[in-house]
Enzyme design. Structure first.
Site, short mmCIF file in Angstrom:
data_model
loop_
_atom_site.label_atom_id
_atom_site.label_comp_id
_atom_site.label_asym_id
_atom_site.label_seq_id
_atom_site.Cartn_x
_atom_site.Cartn_y
_atom_site.Cartn_z
N LYS A 128 -27.33 4.70 -27.60
CA LYS A 128 -28.80 4.65 -27.58
C LYS A 128 -29.29 4.80 -29.01
O LYS A 128 -28.81 5.66 -29.75
CB LYS A 128 -29.34 5.78 -26.69
CG LYS A 128 -30.85 5.73 -26.47
CD LYS A 128 -31.30 6.83 -25.50
CE LYS A 128 -32.79 6.77 -25.23
NZ LYS A 128 -33.25 7.81 -24.29
N SER A 132 -34.75 10.24 -18.64
CA SER A 132 -34.39 9.00 -19.36
C SER A 132 -32.95 8.51 -19.21
O SER A 132 -32.66 7.39 -19.56
CB SER A 132 -34.70 9.15 -20.85
OG SER A 132 -36.05 8.86 -21.06
N SER A 189 -36.10 6.15 -20.61
CA SER A 189 -36.11 5.37 -21.83
C SER A 189 -34.74 4.79 -22.21
O SER A 189 -34.69 3.93 -23.07
CB SER A 189 -36.63 6.23 -22.98
OG SER A 189 -35.76 7.32 -23.22
N1 GLN Z 1 -40.11 9.16 -18.68
C1 GLN Z 1 -40.23 10.47 -19.24
C2 GLN Z 1 -41.25 10.48 -20.34
O1 GLN Z 1 -41.72 9.43 -20.69
C3 GLN Z 1 -38.91 10.97 -19.74
C4 GLN Z 1 -38.51 10.42 -21.05
C5 GLN Z 1 -37.18 10.93 -21.52
O2 GLN Z 1 -36.44 11.56 -20.76
N2 GLN Z 1 -36.90 10.71 -22.79
O3 GLN Z 1 -41.58 11.49 -20.87
#
Ligand code: GLN
Length: 462
Positions: free
Chosen positions: A66, A165, A141
């Site tokens: 990532k 994410s 993400s």
């Molecule tokens: N979807 C969640 C957010 O936008 C989690 C994002 C993440 O875990 N980096 O905050």
């Protein structure tokens, strides 16, 4: 997972992965490739094997990274213009540990900029497409990592999980996702989102592969004072899953969760029973406030973490700036995506002196109540079961104009994050329209392997 040895050449494994990545370019899993260096490392490993030297547990295994992990190989963008040409000065601990075992990074995967999002549509470089339907989102993400694993470009990829994410894109693409206990894996060298819930983990094709990679990257790190002693040492099969008791969270078997997803989770619970687990429904009313708590605490930490990008110390700096104020404002305006800015504004608002008590402090108090509710549930149950996300992958563009709709995606995944608990996403079933649906298991701190083992046992029951 195929490992290089006398019969399997690392160079072939890496070449095959690179070729597959090229043939799937239309999915846009990767922001950048690491081709030359990956081939060079594969050759080095093959030479070592030919000389009879000892190689690591992941010798020659290609993986995807990532693009919020720093590594000396290439640039780390975090999918934001702010860092679009940022050569990493250091290598993150997790990456260093993988490389020491011979794993080979073939490319950096796409994400929502700074990991803010649930669809990988907030990337400065454009969205990633779902592995099962090009018109749908990859989830986020860690969308690029999930799709790279689902398309079998690589057997595993690293992701980060602050509020879902790893788990949500894993669920959307039918792969395994592990968000470990907070502090299990070092955060050193990973672009910070919300420091009190940021965790580093893996997306993989099998539970065993996920377990192996986690056992390598986990452990105490003097460079991250929040890391805890390594507990990832058992064999996965030693976690004796049969005697375990699972609580099926009733609060998520209705309103807000798609009927098909509810059915998938109920079916999963039935399979768990067939596998010999005890399963009971449990109500935890405070869980419905998880999203409200998260979207106060997390933006507050985001606002603080992103204040370091000022056009002076890191990455992008706007041209035609006339004074200090315009250096800051123009750089930050150009460097951040709209979602990043939204969180900075919410975060600074909830931290501001007039509103701190009403929002931030209250959210932290509610967070403590949530942690207490979990602790109480774990007196009776070894794991709690619910879905990862309220519905299967949605259409690209469907939620981009409505941030609240996007945030609703996270209603079940943010809960264990707020409590620092391990949570996994295991492939459960497919929807009628052919989209994967994942099951989420959450357990007490350090029960990560128990969760994997429960899910691995259920996987064997149809
Ligand atoms: N979807 C969640 C957010 O936008 C989690 C994002 C993440 O875990 N980096 O905050």
């Amino acid at each position: 997972m195929k490992i290089a040895d006398k019969n399997t050449k690392a160079i072939d494994l890496v070449r095959e992965a690179l070729e597959k990545a090229k043939s799937y370019e239309q999915y846009h899993c990767f922001i950048s490739m690491n081709e030359a260096r990956a081939l060079e490392k594969a050759r080095e490993i093959d030479e070592k094997i030919a000389r009879g030297e000892k190689v690591g547990r992941l010798a020659g295994v290609p993986y995807a990274l990532k693009d919020n992990y720093l590594s000396r190989e290439g640039v780390t963008t975090a999918a934001a213009r702010m860092l679009d040409n940022f050569p990493s000065p250091i290598t993150s601990t997790a990456v260093a540990k993988l490389e020491a075992e011979g794993a080979i990074m073939i490319g950096r995967t796409n994400l929502d900029a700074y990991a803010h999002g649930s669809s990988t549509e907030n990337s400065y470089f454009g969205p990633t497409h779902n592995a099962f339907d090009m018109e749908r989102v990859a989830g986020g993400s860690s969308g690029g990592s999930a799709v790279a694993v689902a398309l079998d470009i690589v057997p595993f990829a690293l992701g980060s999980d602050t509020g879902g994410s790893i788990r949500q894109p894993a669920s959307y693409n039918g792969v395994w996702g592990v968000k470990p206990t907070y502090g299990a894996v070092s955060r050193y060298g990973v672009v910070a989102m919300a420091s009190s819930t940021d965790t580093m983990g893996v997306l993989a094709q099998t539970a065993d592969d996920a377990d192996l990679v986690m056992s390598i990257i986990a452990g105490k790190d003097p460079k991250d004072s929040t890391t805890i002693d390594d507990f990832w040492y058992r064999e996965l099969d030693d976690a004796k899953p049969k005697k375990k008791k699972i609580g099926l969270i009733k609060d998520f078997l209705g309103g807000g969760v798609d009927a098909e997803v509810v059915k998938a989770i109920r079916d999963y619970a039935e399979r768990a029973k067939k596998a010999g687990f005890e399963v009971e429904e449990i109500e935890i009313p405070i869980m419905k406030y998880g999203l409200a708590i998260y979207y106060i605490v997390q933006p507050a930490e985001v606002a603080s973490n992103l204040s370091r990008y000022d056009g002076v110390r890191y990455g992008h700096r706007a041209a035609d700036v006339t004074d200090l104020d315009s250096v800051y404002s123009k750089t930050r305006d150009e460097g951040f995506m709209p979602e990043n800015k939204r969180r900075i504004m919410i975060g600074n608002f909830v931290l501001s002196s007039g509103f701190f008590d009403a929002y931030y402090l209250k959210a932290q108090k509610a967070r403590t109540l949530l942690i207490n509710a979990y602790n109480e549930a774990f007196e009776k149950y070894d794991a709690l079961l619910c879905a990862v996300a309220p519905a299967p992958a949605f259409k690209l563009g469907e939620k981009t104009n409505d941030p609240l709709q996007m945030y609703m995606e996270d209603m079940m995944s943010v809960l264990p994050s707020l409590a620092g608990l391990p949570a996994i996403s295991a492939p459960a079933t497919m929807s009628k329209s052919g989209l994967p649906i994942g099951a989420q298991l959450v357990g007490p701190r350090k029960s990560d392997q128990v969760l994997l083992n429960i899910a691995k046992t259920v996987e064997g029951v149809k």
